[in-house]
Design an enzyme around this catalytic site. Structure first.
Site, PDB file in Angstrom:
ATOM      1  N   ASP A  60      26.330 -42.771  63.895  1.00 53.31           N
ATOM      2  CA  ASP A  60      25.983 -41.632  64.761  1.00 53.31           C
ATOM      3  C   ASP A  60      26.777 -39.857  64.117  1.00 53.31           C
ATOM      4  OD1 ASP A  60      24.897 -40.660  66.537  1.00 53.31           O
ATOM      5  OD2 ASP A  60      26.169 -40.995  68.011  1.00 53.31           O
ATOM      6  N   HIS A 103      34.577 -40.821  72.486  1.00 50.87           N
ATOM      7  CA  HIS A 103      35.125 -42.227  71.209  1.00 50.87           C
ATOM      8  C   HIS A 103      35.357 -41.436  70.235  1.00 50.87           C
ATOM      9  CE1 HIS A 103      30.423 -40.345  72.194  1.00 50.87           C
ATOM     10  NE2 HIS A 103      31.074 -40.359  71.027  1.00 50.87           N
ATOM     11  N   GLN A 168      31.429 -47.083  68.407  1.00 51.69           N
ATOM     12  CA  GLN A 168      32.418 -45.880  69.279  1.00 51.69           C
ATOM     13  C   GLN A 168      32.972 -46.220  70.254  1.00 51.69           C
ATOM     14  OE1 GLN A 168      28.355 -43.396  68.572  1.00 51.69           O
ATOM     15  NE2 GLN A 168      28.959 -42.047  68.485  1.00 51.69           N
ATOM     16  N   ASP A 170      35.101 -45.795  73.331  1.00 51.38           N
ATOM     17  CA  ASP A 170      35.585 -44.392  74.062  1.00 51.38           C
ATOM     18  C   ASP A 170      36.815 -44.469  74.451  1.00 51.38           C
ATOM     19  OD1 ASP A 170      33.182 -44.346  75.057  1.00 51.38           O
ATOM     20  OD2 ASP A 170      33.378 -43.587  76.944  1.00 51.38           O
ATOM     21  N   ASP A 200      31.591 -31.907  73.151  1.00 52.60           N
ATOM     22  CA  ASP A 200      30.404 -33.449  73.656  1.00 52.60           C
ATOM     23  C   ASP A 200      30.357 -34.618  74.179  1.00 52.60           C
ATOM     24  OD1 ASP A 200      28.303 -35.141  71.801  1.00 52.60           O
ATOM     25  OD2 ASP A 200      29.434 -36.420  71.677  1.00 52.60           O
ATOM     26  N   TYR A 204      31.654 -38.302  80.826  1.00 52.57           N
ATOM     27  CA  TYR A 204      31.628 -39.544  80.439  1.00 52.57           C
ATOM     28  C   TYR A 204      33.400 -40.021  80.206  1.00 52.57           C
ATOM     29  CZ  TYR A 204      26.986 -39.066  79.587  1.00 52.57           C
ATOM     30  OH  TYR A 204      25.664 -38.863  79.330  1.00 52.57           O
ATOM     31  N   GLU A 242      28.354 -30.096  76.741  1.00 60.50           N
ATOM     32  CA  GLU A 242      27.667 -30.563  77.020  1.00 60.50           C
ATOM     33  C   GLU A 242      27.367 -31.893  77.832  1.00 60.50           C
ATOM     34  OE1 GLU A 242      24.629 -34.367  74.499  1.00 60.50           O
ATOM     35  OE2 GLU A 242      26.940 -34.756  74.650  1.00 60.50           O
TER      36      GLU A 242
END
Ligand code: GLC
Length: 528
Positions: A60, A103, A168, A170, A200, A204, A242
């Site tokens: 990514d 992550h 990725q 978490d 980033d 979450y 973000e």
């Protein structure tokens, strides 16, 4: 009013891999980027955000970190990073880096240890399940590729949780050890002298059953703890959030005066509405979203942007608006990606300089700290046929020579663009230097004109009634000092009556204007 440097700054998003290759291996690197700092400085920006530069398998593009305290070998060494930082500071440019907290890469030694041994202390660094059925209300973000937020790991014998690619996993923020690891990484870079982080994917961090697992109170509690650490140990450090969220959900990321979180939050919802308003020739989407944006705490700032390294996200619009945006801006289905559009700014605007000037003058006069995505200052194009979001991450086009002056290598990490409209032969820094009306020189002009007006940097904003949906008008002001910003979003001339004599900061002639002003189709004025 408190003004900190970041409140008044213009930012530049730098993708190291794409910028300049100094050693001919086909990948941009810190030594290469160092050679180009004068270009960045010449735009009039104040701070560089460096996209992830850490060791990573790059599944990514570096947002999958395998070592938080190193530099990717393609990009150079820690010493190169330090030299880059010093060289930027010597030019008065601040530098922030990307901190990916949600992550790691599955190649990170923590995850490798975790999957191999149930009793490893690293097992609890991640989020596991025997069934992969928990947190069913959490949406899938990369929905073109990932069928679930859970993936079964054979070695671990359990499912692990991931909000992004399955490569990725978490991190588990219920484990305080994870907080310490992240703080350790932050201290490492702050000790080196960086000025802050773009943090980033922060909505979450925690998961809770029965919720959508976004913006949870536990997440905010952790973010306050992170800010406290930074304020105590590295006062003045900038943290940018973000969080791709609606304005009312964004606001809590500023925290409170007693318990702050971030000084700056990206304003995601305004971005697609700028394109929407332009296409419709109607200011309503912009007015509505700014009216819906709550007052932010004193001393904080929004970050505004027109494009970045990701798809043009359409998460913060209604389903009908999303369909409309796709119809208008992504008629080729290949241009769609997840809930967005993988195109750069100029192709979205049909390479039309009037539309570009209008949109950029508007963007640079809105409240907030603007950020420019590398390459957009010369109107770089894209290639929707490259996988993922790579089509918007092609090598920077410096000149008309080999590989656009980006690299001497036979092969570069992605091919340079060479199509008729946006190829490096036509679109590059060198050709644009000499043309006063090039995207490059107009970008400089707009940024520098803005930066000379305190009202445009940090002033209040107040709507001015125009009785005409095609004409967007607002005043940015600090006390009595102000600039009246006028934009004709339509493709027909419109009129506006000036109450007093004003000078247009955007016109080269700087003639005084008064009475009935005719605003040309897609015209923009900053009137002082
Ligand atoms: C952020 C980044 C994006 C990345 C994702 C996962 O949204 O901007 O590029 O893929 O986080 O880290």
């Amino acid at each position: 009013m408190t003004t900190n440097w970041y409140n008044e700054s213009v930012f530049y998003e730098l993708y190291i891999r794409a910028y300049k290759d100094s050693n001919g291996d086909g990948h941009g690197d810190f030594r290469g980027a160092m050679e180009k700092l004068d270009h960045i400085k010449s735009l009039g920006v104040d701070c560089i955000w460096v996209m992830p530069h850490y060791p990573s398998p790059l599944l990514d593009d570096g947002y999958d970190i395998s070592d938080y305290m190193g530099v990717h070998s393609d990009y150079g060494t820690l010493d190169d990073f330090k030299d880059f930082l010093d060289a930027a500071h010597a030019r008065g440019l601040k530098v922030i880096t990307d901190m990916v907290m949600n992550h790691t890469s599955d190649q990170h030694p923590w995850f490798q240890a975790a999957r191999q041994d149930k009793n490893s202390p690293y097992r609890d660094y991640y989020v596991w399940s025997d069934t992969g059925t928990e947190y069913a209300d959490a949406r899938i973000i990369f929905l073109d590729t990932e069928p679930s937020n859970w993936t079964y790991d054979k070695v671990a014998g359990q499912y692990f949780w991931h909000r992004f690619y399955r490569s990725q996993p978490d991190l588990n923020y219920d484990n305080p050890q994870v907080h310490e690891e992240m703080f350790k990484a932050m201290r490492f870079w702050l000790d080196m002298g960086i000025d802050g982080f773009r943090v980033d994917a922060i909505p979450y961090l925690y998961e809770r059953e029965g919720t959508n697992c976004e913006n949870l109170p536990e997440t905010h509690k952790f973010l306050k703890k992170m800010r406290r650490m930074v304020d105590d140990e590295y006062p003045g450090t900038l943290l940018i959030a973000e969080a791709n969220q609606w304005p009312e959900d964004l606001l809590p990321y500023f925290g409170t005066t007693e318990a702050p979180e971030f000084q700056i939050c990206f304003h995601f919802p305004i971005m697609p509405r700028l394109y929407m308003a332009l296409k419709k020739g109607d200011k309503t989407p912009i007015v509505d979203i700014l009216n819906r944006t709550p007052q932010k705490p004193e001393g904080t700032q929004w970050m505004t942007f027109l494009r970045n390294h990701d798809e043009l996200t359409l998460e913060m619009v209604t389903p009908e608006e999303r369909e409309w945006m796709w119809q208008q801006y992504a008629p080729n289905p290949r241009a769609k990606l997840n809930l967005g559009i993988r195109r750069r700014q100029i192709p979205l605007l049909d390479n039309d300089k009037r539309k570009w000037f209008l949109l950029n003058a508007l963007f640079l006069s809105l409240p907030g700290a603007p950020i420019i995505y590398y390459g957009d200052e010369i109107g770089m194009g894209d290639n929707i046929w490259f996988p993922d979001r790579h089509g918007c991450r092609t090598p920077m086009q410096w000149d008309a020579g080999k590989n656009a002056g980006f690299s001497d290598a036979k092969e570069t990490y992605l091919p340079v663009l060479c199509d008729d409209a946006y190829g490096y032969q036509q679109v590059n820094v060198v050709v644009q230097e000499d043309d006063p009306d090039s995207y490059l020189n107009l970008t400089r002009f707009l940024i520098q004109t803005r930066q000379r007006q305190s009202a445009l940097k940090t002033g209040e904003m107040e709507w001015v009634e125009t009785g005409n949906n095609s004409v967007l008008a607002f005043r940015r002001h600090i006390g009595k000092e102000g600039v009246l910003c006028l934009f004709n979003l339509s493709n027909q001339p419109q009129t506006f009556t000036l109450k007093r004599e004003r000078v247009d900061l955007l016109s080269k002639s700087q003639q005084a204007l008064s009475g009935t002003l005719t605003i040309a189709s897609r015209g923009a004025h900053w009137l002082k």
